[in-house]
Design a protein around this motif. Structure first.
Motif, PDB file in Angstrom:
ATOM      1  N   LYS A 133       0.808  -1.214   0.000  1.00 38.17           N
ATOM      2  CA  LYS A 133       0.000   0.000   0.000  1.00 38.17           C
ATOM      3  C   LYS A 133       0.846   1.271   0.000  1.00 38.17           C
ATOM      4  O   LYS A 133       0.408   2.319  -0.475  1.00 38.17           O
ATOM      5  N   ASN A 134       2.070   1.192   0.516  1.00 38.27           N
ATOM      6  CA  ASN A 134       2.933   2.375   0.554  1.00 38.27           C
ATOM      7  C   ASN A 134       3.612   2.649  -0.789  1.00 38.27           C
ATOM      8  O   ASN A 134       4.179   3.736  -0.977  1.00 38.27           O
ATOM      9  N   ARG A 135       3.582   1.684  -1.683  1.00 36.33           N
ATOM     10  CA  ARG A 135       4.232   1.861  -2.988  1.00 36.33           C
ATOM     11  C   ARG A 135       3.229   1.901  -4.133  1.00 36.33           C
ATOM     12  O   ARG A 135       3.639   1.939  -5.293  1.00 36.33           O
ATOM     13  N   ILE A 136       1.951   1.879  -3.844  1.00 40.98           N
ATOM     14  CA  ILE A 136       0.918   1.935  -4.878  1.00 40.98           C
ATOM     15  C   ILE A 136       0.349   3.345  -4.905  1.00 40.98           C
ATOM     16  O   ILE A 136      -0.068   3.885  -3.873  1.00 40.98           O
ATOM     17  N   ASN A 137       0.335   3.949  -6.096  1.00 43.31           N
ATOM     18  CA  ASN A 137      -0.145   5.320  -6.218  1.00 43.31           C
ATOM     19  C   ASN A 137      -1.671   5.356  -6.287  1.00 43.31           C
ATOM     20  O   ASN A 137      -2.347   4.327  -6.201  1.00 43.31           O
ATOM     21  N   LYS A 138      -2.225   6.538  -6.453  1.00 44.34           N
ATOM     22  CA  LYS A 138      -3.669   6.704  -6.443  1.00 44.34           C
ATOM     23  C   LYS A 138      -4.353   6.051  -7.637  1.00 44.34           C
ATOM     24  O   LYS A 138      -5.561   5.785  -7.606  1.00 44.34           O
ATOM     25  N   ASP A 139      -3.590   5.789  -8.712  1.00 43.05           N
ATOM     26  CA  ASP A 139      -4.149   5.119  -9.887  1.00 43.05           C
ATOM     27  C   ASP A 139      -4.105   3.601  -9.761  1.00 43.05           C
ATOM     28  O   ASP A 139      -4.496   2.896 -10.707  1.00 43.05           O
ATOM     29  N   GLY A 140      -3.619   3.099  -8.632  1.00 45.31           N
ATOM     30  CA  GLY A 140      -3.540   1.650  -8.433  1.00 45.31           C
ATOM     31  C   GLY A 140      -2.322   1.026  -9.055  1.00 45.31           C
ATOM     32  O   GLY A 140      -2.296  -0.197  -9.269  1.00 45.31           O
ATOM     33  N   GLU A 141      -1.281   1.814  -9.348  1.00 49.26           N
ATOM     34  CA  GLU A 141      -0.082   1.306  -9.988  1.00 49.26           C
ATOM     35  C   GLU A 141       1.013   1.042  -8.953  1.00 49.26           C
ATOM     36  O   GLU A 141       1.319   1.911  -8.137  1.00 49.26           O
ATOM     37  N   LEU A 142       1.580  -0.119  -9.044  1.00 50.86           N
ATOM     38  CA  LEU A 142       2.727  -0.483  -8.218  1.00 50.86           C
ATOM     39  C   LEU A 142       3.987  -0.191  -9.022  1.00 50.86           C
ATOM     40  O   LEU A 142       4.202  -0.756 -10.100  1.00 50.86           O
ATOM     41  N   VAL A 143       4.833   0.706  -8.509  1.00 49.78           N
ATOM     42  CA  VAL A 143       6.021   1.164  -9.231  1.00 49.78           C
ATOM     43  C   VAL A 143       7.246   0.463  -8.671  1.00 49.78           C
ATOM     44  O   VAL A 143       7.519   0.525  -7.466  1.00 49.78           O
ATOM     45  N   ILE A 144       7.996  -0.191  -9.570  1.00 52.27           N
ATOM     46  CA  ILE A 144       9.222  -0.886  -9.203  1.00 52.27           C
ATOM     47  C   ILE A 144      10.366  -0.310 -10.029  1.00 52.27           C
ATOM     48  O   ILE A 144      10.278  -0.231 -11.263  1.00 52.27           O
ATOM     49  N   SER A 145      11.429   0.086  -9.350  1.00 55.73           N
ATOM     50  CA  SER A 145      12.611   0.615 -10.029  1.00 55.73           C
ATOM     51  C   SER A 145      13.769  -0.356  -9.881  1.00 55.73           C
ATOM     52  O   SER A 145      13.884  -1.063  -8.867  1.00 55.73           O
ATOM     53  N   SER A 146      14.643  -0.350 -10.914  1.00 56.62           N
ATOM     54  CA  SER A 146      15.798  -1.244 -10.873  1.00 56.62           C
ATOM     55  C   SER A 146      16.988  -0.576 -11.541  1.00 56.62           C
ATOM     56  O   SER A 146      16.887  -0.056 -12.669  1.00 56.62           O
ATOM     57  N   THR A 147      18.108  -0.560 -10.857  1.00 54.92           N
ATOM     58  CA  THR A 147      19.390  -0.102 -11.402  1.00 54.92           C
ATOM     59  C   THR A 147      20.474  -1.137 -11.082  1.00 54.92           C
ATOM     60  O   THR A 147      21.643  -0.785 -10.885  1.00 54.92           O
ATOM     61  N   LYS A 148      20.081  -2.376 -11.022  1.00 58.07           N
ATOM     62  CA  LYS A 148      20.994  -3.430 -10.591  1.00 58.07           C
ATOM     63  C   LYS A 148      22.128  -3.637 -11.585  1.00 58.07           C
ATOM     64  O   LYS A 148      23.283  -3.878 -11.208  1.00 58.07           O
ATOM     65  N   THR A 149      21.804  -3.585 -12.878  1.00 58.18           N
ATOM     66  CA  THR A 149      22.815  -3.817 -13.906  1.00 58.18           C
ATOM     67  C   THR A 149      23.011  -2.542 -14.737  1.00 58.18           C
ATOM     68  O   THR A 149      22.303  -1.554 -14.563  1.00 58.18           O
ATOM     69  N   ARG A 150      23.949  -2.614 -15.691  1.00 59.87           N
ATOM     70  CA  ARG A 150      24.214  -1.474 -16.574  1.00 59.87           C
ATOM     71  C   ARG A 150      23.516  -1.626 -17.924  1.00 59.87           C
ATOM     72  O   ARG A 150      23.794  -0.864 -18.838  1.00 59.87           O
ATOM     73  N   THR A 151      22.603  -2.570 -18.008  1.00 67.88           N
ATOM     74  CA  THR A 151      21.867  -2.769 -19.253  1.00 67.88           C
ATOM     75  C   THR A 151      20.374  -2.680 -18.983  1.00 67.88           C
ATOM     76  O   THR A 151      19.899  -3.015 -17.888  1.00 67.88           O
ATOM     77  N   GLN A 152      19.639  -2.258 -20.004  1.00 66.03           N
ATOM     78  CA  GLN A 152      18.186  -2.186 -19.873  1.00 66.03           C
ATOM     79  C   GLN A 152      17.583  -3.579 -19.701  1.00 66.03           C
ATOM     80  O   GLN A 152      16.670  -3.773 -18.889  1.00 66.03           O
ATOM     81  N   LYS A 153      18.082  -4.536 -20.445  1.00 64.12           N
ATOM     82  CA  LYS A 153      17.535  -5.888 -20.381  1.00 64.12           C
ATOM     83  C   LYS A 153      17.704  -6.476 -18.980  1.00 64.12           C
ATOM     84  O   LYS A 153      16.780  -7.077 -18.426  1.00 64.12           O
ATOM     85  N   GLY A 154      18.881  -6.297 -18.397  1.00 62.93           N
ATOM     86  CA  GLY A 154      19.126  -6.843 -17.065  1.00 62.93           C
ATOM     87  C   GLY A 154      18.236  -6.193 -16.013  1.00 62.93           C
ATOM     88  O   GLY A 154      17.721  -6.871 -15.113  1.00 62.93           O
ATOM     89  N   ASN A 155      18.029  -4.891 -16.123  1.00 63.17           N
ATOM     90  CA  ASN A 155      17.180  -4.199 -15.150  1.00 63.17           C
ATOM     91  C   ASN A 155      15.700  -4.552 -15.346  1.00 63.17           C
ATOM     92  O   ASN A 155      14.943  -4.600 -14.378  1.00 63.17           O
ATOM     93  N   ILE A 156      15.291  -4.786 -16.592  1.00 62.45           N
ATOM     94  CA  ILE A 156      13.914  -5.230 -16.836  1.00 62.45           C
ATOM     95  C   ILE A 156      13.678  -6.597 -16.194  1.00 62.45           C
ATOM     96  O   ILE A 156      12.653  -6.835 -15.538  1.00 62.45           O
ATOM     97  N   GLU A 157      14.602  -7.498 -16.373  1.00 62.23           N
ATOM     98  CA  GLU A 157      14.471  -8.832 -15.775  1.00 62.23           C
ATOM     99  C   GLU A 157      14.466  -8.744 -14.248  1.00 62.23           C
ATOM    100  O   GLU A 157      13.720  -9.478 -13.578  1.00 62.23           O
TER     101      GLU A 157
END
Length: 217
Positions: A133-157
């Motif tokens: 509930k603390n990470r879901i906005n008013k539109d009901g979207e759960l937002v997840i961020s990732s900067t684990k790798t230096r590639t878009q594909k790795g962060n998407i996974e």
């Protein structure tokens, strides 16, 4: 004992020698002595029994709900999230990494609309809404961020893996309690109720002793 109290006690002794004390006299004089006669209702013991039984019945009700929830849950495979269920945005990553960090958008911001996820059951969606509930906005979207790798594909996974962990946790239903566990929980509830009543009785006796002591000061 004050002078007024002595007068009342003397009047009681004199009246008791001559004739029985009338009820109306007792009703008038007893408050002047600050006496608090303990009146015990016959239904007090039964009320305690009702409290104990109501508490134990509440525990049994919770156990029945857990058993019903486990039996009625969908025991099929856990739903899997894919890129078709999310919206992905890219941004520049912060932190160390040289000049490449300032040139390539490798940070992933993944949005998963929980309210519109009809491919999930109502129970799983409600559980996710409660857990995150603390990470879901008013539109009901759960937002997840990732900067684990230096590639878009790795962060998407990585972001998809984080969302899948949330769905797995929301989909999990504990197994129904066994008969041994039911007996153990009921026994612990009964012991806890006995301790509560015992501590309540000790506190009540302490207050009664203080009242009786202060009434003759």
């Amino acid at each position: 004992m004050g002078s007024s109290s002595r007068i009342v006690v003397r009047e009681m002794m004199q009246l008791s020698l001559s004739s029985p004390l009338p009820i109306s006299w007792l009703r008038i004089r007893l408050p002047s002595l600050h006496l608090r006669p303990s009146i015990r209702c016959a239904s007090s013991d039964s009320d305690k029994g009702n409290k104990v039984s109501s508490r134990l019945s509440h525990v049994q009700e919770l156990l029945q709900q857990a058993e019903h929830r486990a039996l009625s849950a969908d025991h099929g495979p856990t739903p899997k999230i894919t890129l078709d269920h999310v919206t992905v945005n890219f941004a520049r990553s912060g932190g160390p990494g040289g000049q490449n960090v300032n040139k390539v958008n490798t940070k992933v911001d993944m949005r998963f609309n929980v309210k519109n996820a009809c491919w999930l059951s109502d129970r799983v969606r409600d559980k996710i809404m409660q857990m995150e509930k603390n990470r879901i906005n008013k539109d009901g979207e759960l937002v997840i961020s990732s900067t684990k790798t230096r590639t878009q594909k790795g962060n998407i996974e990585d972001a998809l893996a984080k969302l899948q962990e949330i769905i797995d946790a929301a989909s999990y239903v504990p197994p129904p309690p066994s008969e041994e566990q039911k007996k153990k929980i009921a026994k612990m509830a009964a012991i806890g109720e006995q301790k509560r009543l015992k501590s309540k009785k000790v506190l009540s006796d302490k207050k009664a002793f203080r009242r009786s002591k202060n009434s003759w000061d």
